[in-house]
Design a protein around this motif. Sequence first.
Motif, PDB file in Angstrom:
ATOM      1  N   ARG A  78      13.649  68.742  11.366  1.00 56.76           N
ATOM      2  CA  ARG A  78      14.234  67.401  11.259  1.00 56.76           C
ATOM      3  C   ARG A  78      14.568  67.094   9.795  1.00 56.76           C
ATOM      4  O   ARG A  78      13.758  67.362   8.902  1.00 56.76           O
ATOM      5  N   ARG A 124      15.548  70.100  27.377  1.00 53.67           N
ATOM      6  CA  ARG A 124      15.732  69.643  28.767  1.00 53.67           C
ATOM      7  C   ARG A 124      16.615  70.628  29.543  1.00 53.67           C
ATOM      8  O   ARG A 124      16.386  70.862  30.723  1.00 53.67           O
ATOM      9  N   GLU A 125      17.604  71.218  28.858  1.00 46.62           N
ATOM     10  CA  GLU A 125      18.433  72.247  29.531  1.00 46.62           C
ATOM     11  C   GLU A 125      17.584  73.458  29.907  1.00 46.62           C
ATOM     12  O   GLU A 125      17.706  74.001  31.007  1.00 46.62           O
ATOM     13  N   GLU A 161      21.256  68.876  19.199  1.00 40.88           N
ATOM     14  CA  GLU A 161      20.048  68.142  19.600  1.00 40.88           C
ATOM     15  C   GLU A 161      19.007  69.048  20.265  1.00 40.88           C
ATOM     16  O   GLU A 161      19.163  69.441  21.421  1.00 40.88           O
ATOM     17  N   ASP A 219      11.988  63.149  26.469  1.00 36.91           N
ATOM     18  CA  ASP A 219      13.066  62.170  26.314  1.00 36.91           C
ATOM     19  C   ASP A 219      13.773  62.422  24.983  1.00 36.91           C
ATOM     20  O   ASP A 219      13.538  63.446  24.328  1.00 36.91           O
ATOM     21  N   ASP A 220      14.639  61.493  24.577  1.00 35.00           N
ATOM     22  CA  ASP A 220      15.415  61.741  23.353  1.00 35.00           C
ATOM     23  C   ASP A 220      14.572  61.627  22.088  1.00 35.00           C
ATOM     24  O   ASP A 220      15.027  61.977  20.999  1.00 35.00           O
ATOM     25  N   THR A 221      13.339  61.109  22.230  1.00 35.31           N
ATOM     26  CA  THR A 221      12.465  60.944  21.065  1.00 35.31           C
ATOM     27  C   THR A 221      11.393  62.018  20.997  1.00 35.31           C
ATOM     28  O   THR A 221      10.987  62.434  19.902  1.00 35.31           O
ATOM     29  N   ARG A 279       3.241  60.096  22.933  1.00 38.22           N
ATOM     30  CA  ARG A 279       4.483  60.848  22.742  1.00 38.22           C
ATOM     31  C   ARG A 279       4.402  61.658  21.457  1.00 38.22           C
ATOM     32  O   ARG A 279       4.172  61.091  20.378  1.00 38.22           O
ATOM     33  N   ARG A 330       7.492  64.223  30.635  1.00 32.06           N
ATOM     34  CA  ARG A 330       8.944  64.211  30.423  1.00 32.06           C
ATOM     35  C   ARG A 330       9.258  64.519  28.963  1.00 32.06           C
ATOM     36  O   ARG A 330       8.433  64.331  28.074  1.00 32.06           O
ATOM     37  N   LEU A 389      16.066  68.373  21.526  1.00 31.95           N
ATOM     38  CA  LEU A 389      15.377  67.835  22.709  1.00 31.95           C
ATOM     39  C   LEU A 389      16.274  67.920  23.941  1.00 31.95           C
ATOM     40  O   LEU A 389      15.802  68.150  25.055  1.00 31.95           O
ATOM     41  N   ALA A 390      17.589  67.762  23.723  1.00 32.20           N
ATOM     42  CA  ALA A 390      18.529  67.950  24.842  1.00 32.20           C
ATOM     43  C   ALA A 390      18.524  69.416  25.267  1.00 32.20           C
ATOM     44  O   ALA A 390      18.542  69.736  26.459  1.00 32.20           O
ATOM     45  N   TRP A 407      19.158  67.152  12.474  1.00 35.22           N
ATOM     46  CA  TRP A 407      18.372  68.381  12.501  1.00 35.22           C
ATOM     47  C   TRP A 407      19.138  69.487  11.792  1.00 35.22           C
ATOM     48  O   TRP A 407      20.371  69.484  11.828  1.00 35.22           O
TER      49      TRP A 407
END
Length: 214
Positions: free
Chosen positions: A202, A28-29, A22, A67-69, A178, A65, A24-25, A207
């Motif tokens: 994607r 964020r990391e 992922e 987010d997951d999207t 977004r 932010r 997007l994750a 992905w």
Amino acid sequence: MGTPLSGTETADLPEFTEAPAEPLALAREWLAAAREIGVSEPLSMTLATASSSGSVSARSVDVKRIDDTGLVFGTSLESRKGGVLLENPHAALQAYWRETMQQLRFEGVVEVLGGAESDALFADRSPRSRAATAVAAQSVPFATGPAEGRAALADAAERLLDEHGDDVPRPPAWRALRLVPDYVEFWLGRRDRLHRRLRYLRVEGGWVADHLQP
Ligand SMILES: Cc1cc2nc3c(=O)[nH]c(=O)nc-3n(C[C@H](O)[C@H](O)[C@H](O)COP(=O)(O)O)c2cc1C
């Protein structure tokens, strides 16, 4: 908060031998690590847009932010960028963190979020910033001289603050947006110039990730 890097060191960062599923994750990391290290304004990003005739423009925005999207930020739909995005929602967001020699790139389509989400994002700003946003017609020239125009905006902002205190209402045209990416790239600078690049595209249901040459 850690000690900022001097620009001659590299942070203890992933080597990209693996690609998490992922992006997007992973973004964020990266962000959490950047905040830990003390990267300055890691989510101040360049937003590039293109009109329907193909002319391109870019400016900074503060992404609020990931987010997951996608990546969420706020702006006026009546600004130059707002008009262009309504015409052509394809856009890109990019950030370079010089303290860690990391670059993040996102390309995709921008969606306009609803009233409730826009209200929540607007409420996150300071009362003074809300008032300034509410009184200004972003990207529109002053009808009067600039000094007179700015003084009128400052007066109007004070009146709004007097009237509403901490609850300055969101102007209807100011919305949360977004960027939903279909391209994400993580770039990690290396002193030997063999910079690491991990690109996500994607595809149906997820992905695909590839390591690109620098
Ligand atoms: C660091 C930084 C962050 C910014 N963040 C935002 C933002 O989140 N939203 C916004 O509308 N403008 C933001 N701005 C102002 C924009 O860069 C730009 O001047 C404004 O949105 C008008 O752009 P436009 O004429 O292309 O619509 C920011 C500027 C800087 C320098």
